[in-house]
Design an enzyme around this catalytic site. Structure first.
Site, PDB file in Angstrom:
ATOM      1  NE  ARG A 105      -4.312  -1.643   1.428  1.00  0.00           N
ATOM      2  CZ  ARG A 105      -5.431  -1.821   2.090  1.00  0.00           C
ATOM      3  NH1 ARG A 105      -5.552  -1.351   3.313  1.00  0.00           N
ATOM      4  NH2 ARG A 105      -6.434  -2.450   1.539  1.00  0.00           N
ATOM      5  N   GLY A 141     -13.303  -3.336   0.291  1.00  0.00           N
ATOM      6  CA  GLY A 141     -14.615  -2.691   0.377  1.00  0.00           C
ATOM      7  C   GLY A 141     -14.823  -1.685  -0.752  1.00  0.00           C
TER       8      GLY A 141
END
Ligand code: ADP
Ligand code: MG
Length: 390
Positions: free
Chosen positions: A37, A370
């Site tokens: 990330r 999500g």
């Protein structure tokens, strides 16, 4: 979907607030366990440094709930970011306040400043307007590079983006291009594989995939809930009983919605315990369903080999424990060797893919679980709306 991208922004010599998603896991001794990330943001950060911007990076990590938690401090990330960029990084002890303002005011072009974890202030998640104003006062331009957080209406995601000229970073652009390529114009046959723990998280995406796709293949614990809704006995398996109404929400006899025909069971959830492969109708009351069975893998393979587009979210079984990783690894091998454009996302799905050795065979892996699902559902995401070209 057209976004305002970084190459259209005037950032030369400007103070640029970059919202990154440095939401990384740590090992027990405080080391970064997986820096993907952080690496996803490097192209944007490099671009801004080379343009001579004052680069002000803001991120959250974990769920500190408005308190300072040293184990979630950006101080644990600054040195690694500095190594990856090969630039000095100044990590501050807060994300707002006079000291932060002073350091930024005294900074020079090309300087990289990493603000402290945004969620150390509860106002971040509350999207407090005063907090957003404080953050916005630090910069001239806003750049969003936190794809995994795009479905969150938090101060640094939407509040600041409303107050400054806002642009999408290169990674967000890539995610949106890859995912809208799938939803806007999927090449058929289009097959979605949906697994993981909770059907409540994924019901909308299953419905949407049935609308735009040709098949939806279910696995994991959420398939147990479907099996139970169909009247099968699933023993002690993980199910979401409150979701039994899916029987009404999904047409359980829809031939395009596939559930496992056989499963792997055990009497305990432990590595190396005796396991049984059996038809779904034969699961006993003292058993757990922990993986999809060989006939299901073959059936899913037949459908996947024909596919031209594949979307995958959620592991097929309790992949953290051997041998219950088998179904997930087999599906990874099949998707990885299919002649299809493939997209996969979700924290556990990407872990499982990495474990299987087929992660780099997937056309596109999304950094947002999500956020990817929300995008695929077609639900508007407030932070993304603010980055669209008008
Ligand atoms: P992702 O992070 O990829 O979105 P989820 O978080 O929805 O995936 O689900 C992953 C979790 O589901 C894993 O912890 C996995 O062990 C669990 N799981 C999958 N199948 C089963 C099963 N049959 N029984 C219990 N847990 C399962
Ligand atoms: Mg997960």
């Amino acid at each position: 979907m057209k976004l305002r991208t970084l190459d259209q922004a005037d950032v030369d010599g400007k103070r640029v607030f970059v919202r990154c998603g440095f939401d990384v896991p740590f090992t027990a001794d405080g080391k970064i366990a997986d820096d993907e990330r952080i690496r996803e943001c490097l192209e944007t950060l490099r671009f801004l440094i080379d343009k001579g911007a004052h680069v002000i990076i803001a991120s959250h990590n974990g769920r500190p709930k408005g308190k300072v938690i040293e184990s979630l401090s950006m101080k644990l990330i600054g040195p690694h970011l500095s190594e990856l960029l090969d630039e000095e990084v100044t990590t501050l002890s807060d994300c707002i306040g006079p000291e932060v303002k002073r350091v930024i005011a005294e900074s020079k072009p090309r300087e990289v400043i990493l603000l402290e974890n945004l969620r150390f202030h509860k106002e971040e998640k509350e999207n407090d307007p005063e907090f957003a104003k404080e953050l916005a006062s630090l910069a001239d331009v806003y750049v969003d590079e936190a794809f995994a957080n795009l479905h969150r209406d938090h101060a640094s995601m939407t509040g600041v983006a409303k107050l400054l000229p806002a642009y999408a970073g290169f990674r967000i652009q890539k995610e949106v291009d890859a995912l809208s390529g799938i939803t806007d114009n999927p090449v058929h046959p289009f097959v979605a594989i949906i697994g993981g723990a909770k059907i409540s998280d994924k019901l909308l995406v299953i419905k949407r995939m049935l609308e735009i796709g040709d098949y939806v293949l279910l696995g994991g614990a959420l398939a147990n809930t479907m099996l139970k809704a169909q009247g099968m006995s699933v023993g002690k398996s993980l199910v979401e009983d409150k979701m039994m109404h899916i029987a009404h929400e999904l047409t359980l006899t829809d031939n395009r919605l596939r559930v496992p025909v056989d499963v792997v069971t055990a009497k305990q959830i432990e590595a190396g315990v005796p396991t049984k492969k059996k038809a779904v109708a034969n699961v006993q009351n003292d058993e757990y369903i922990l993986d999809i069975g060989p006939d299901t893998i073959n059936l899913y393979e037949m459908i996947l080999r024909e596919a031209k587009t594949i979307v995958w979210g959620g592991p097929m079984g309790y992949f953290e424990l051997k041998p219950f990783d088998h179904g997930t690894c087999e599906i990874a091998r099949i998707v990885g060797t299919c002649d299809a454009r493939s997209v996969a996302g979700g924290g556990d799905t990407l872990d499982a893919l990495a474990k299987s050795g087929y992660k780099d065979k997937i056309t596109f892996t999304s950094t947002g679980g999500g956020a990817m699902l929300t995008f695929l559902e077609g639900k508007p995401m407030p932070a993304l709306e603010l980055l669209k070209q008008t």
